[in-house]
Scaffold this motif. Sequence first.
Motif, short mmCIF file in Angstrom:
data_model
loop_
_atom_site.label_atom_id
_atom_site.label_comp_id
_atom_site.label_asym_id
_atom_site.label_seq_id
_atom_site.Cartn_x
_atom_site.Cartn_y
_atom_site.Cartn_z
N SER A 146 0.84 -1.22 0.00
CA SER A 146 0.00 0.00 0.00
C SER A 146 0.86 1.24 0.00
O SER A 146 0.59 2.22 -0.71
N ILE A 150 0.94 4.45 -2.42
CA ILE A 150 0.66 5.83 -1.98
C ILE A 150 1.80 6.76 -2.41
O ILE A 150 1.57 7.85 -2.94
N VAL A 168 -7.84 -0.24 -0.78
CA VAL A 168 -6.99 -1.36 -0.36
C VAL A 168 -7.87 -2.50 0.15
O VAL A 168 -9.04 -2.31 0.47
N ALA A 177 -6.30 -0.34 5.72
CA ALA A 177 -6.53 1.03 5.22
C ALA A 177 -6.04 2.06 6.24
O ALA A 177 -5.34 3.02 5.88
N SER A 180 -2.21 1.99 6.52
CA SER A 180 -1.63 2.53 5.28
C SER A 180 -1.75 4.05 5.28
O SER A 180 -0.83 4.76 4.85
N ALA A 181 -2.89 4.54 5.77
CA ALA A 181 -3.12 6.00 5.78
C ALA A 181 -2.14 6.68 6.71
O ALA A 181 -1.57 7.73 6.39
N ALA A 186 -1.68 9.92 4.40
CA ALA A 186 -2.85 10.23 3.57
C ALA A 186 -3.67 11.36 4.20
O ALA A 186 -3.58 11.61 5.40
N CYS A 189 -9.06 8.81 5.50
CA CYS A 189 -9.13 7.35 5.52
C CYS A 189 -10.58 6.95 5.71
O CYS A 189 -11.28 7.53 6.55
N VAL A 219 -7.31 6.95 1.55
CA VAL A 219 -7.21 5.48 1.54
C VAL A 219 -8.58 4.94 1.95
O VAL A 219 -9.13 5.31 2.99
#
Length: 322
Positions: A146, A150, A168, A177, A180-181, A186, A189, A219
């Motif tokens: 991920s 990104i 994702v 998610a 990953s955020a 990010a 989310c 995300v």
Amino acid sequence: MKRIGVLTSGGDAPGMNAAIRAVVRTGIAKGWEVWGVKGGYQGLITGKILPLGARDVGGIMQRGGTILGSARAPEFKTEEGQLKALRTLNEQGIEALVVIGGNGSQTGSGALHKLGFPVVGVASTIDNDLYGSETTIGVDTALNISLEAIDRLKTTASSLQRAFMLEVMGRDCGYLALMSAIAGGAEACVIPEVETDPEDLAQRLRAAYQKGKEHAIVVVAEGAKYNAETLGQYFSSHRERLGFDLRVTILGHVQRGGAPTAYDRILASRLAAGATEALARGEFGVLVGLNQSKITTTPIEVVNSSKKEIDMELFELAKILD
Ligand SMILES: Nc1ncnc2c1ncn2[C@@H]1O[C@H](COP(=O)(O)OP(=O)(O)O)[C@@H](O)[C@H]1O
Ligand SMILES: O=P(O)(O)OC[C@H]1O[C@](O)(COP(=O)(O)O)[C@@H](O)[C@@H]1O
Ligand SMILES: [Mg+2]
């Protein structure tokens, strides 16, 4: 104990091969024969099983997927399927089974345990939705995939002042998610565990634009009420609502592919070694997991009747850091 079996089941997770290797080699070190079942529970039903030597599992640790193959095996959910599987185990003289898999697979191992067969589970799924282990085999690699997405999206997003919805995996769970955020920085989310109002999301993106950001990355967990595609459609006709032009990227099965990280190889090796240790102690019907950095066992009934919750403090952190 003379002979044990091992299988991988459900969605493949990077690190499963390291787990197979460790079951085989720690099993052999204990003086046992180790047999591998091909294609998860389906292979158990149809009798696809073969002996594995220490050399058969050489050179596999760095490979994604699973050398034994996996399956979604609906027949195993029925008692008839489970009895067929049991017949294979008895015919081949397998005295105990290691099940490497996620929440569905461990429901299956719980069924075998109820039928009186000695089983031990190894926590393995990219979704991290399995109770009894703080993290599971494959999560770290999936998160790094991920992250790479990104990082790459950010470069093209800022070149054209765009927002991206990145979807994702994770089934019904927002863990991948959310993490990953946070790790990818990010702007927002969207996860199934938290109600998201698309208008609030639009407001957040507009605020990011007004703050002078050159891009916005959202995300989105595949299991969220509004997935990336529906959010993309919702916003696409309203460019002025966001400030940004918007594109949608769905990571899909790329999320599960490729070589496992060092973390996943070590986790898989430790959990699998923990599984043969549990078998040697005569501790059956448990899931081997990682909790507070230690290898632990949790009764499979507890695992299958409990839900792993998302840490909402992390969701709040993601909002502050955006
Ligand atoms: N309720 C159940 N009873 C018995 N076996 C199950 C049950 N649910 C899932 N399984 C078995 O486990 C397999 C893998 O489950 P699945 O949910 O697809 O993946 P994962 O284990 O990765 O979550 C299923 O294909 C099925 O054979
Ligand atoms: O590979 P399939 O059958 O298309 O299923 C996709 C699902 O498998 C996963 O990658 C892994 O899920 P499991 O660990 O439950 O098998 C999910 O994130 C995703 O929703
Ligand atoms: Mg699952």
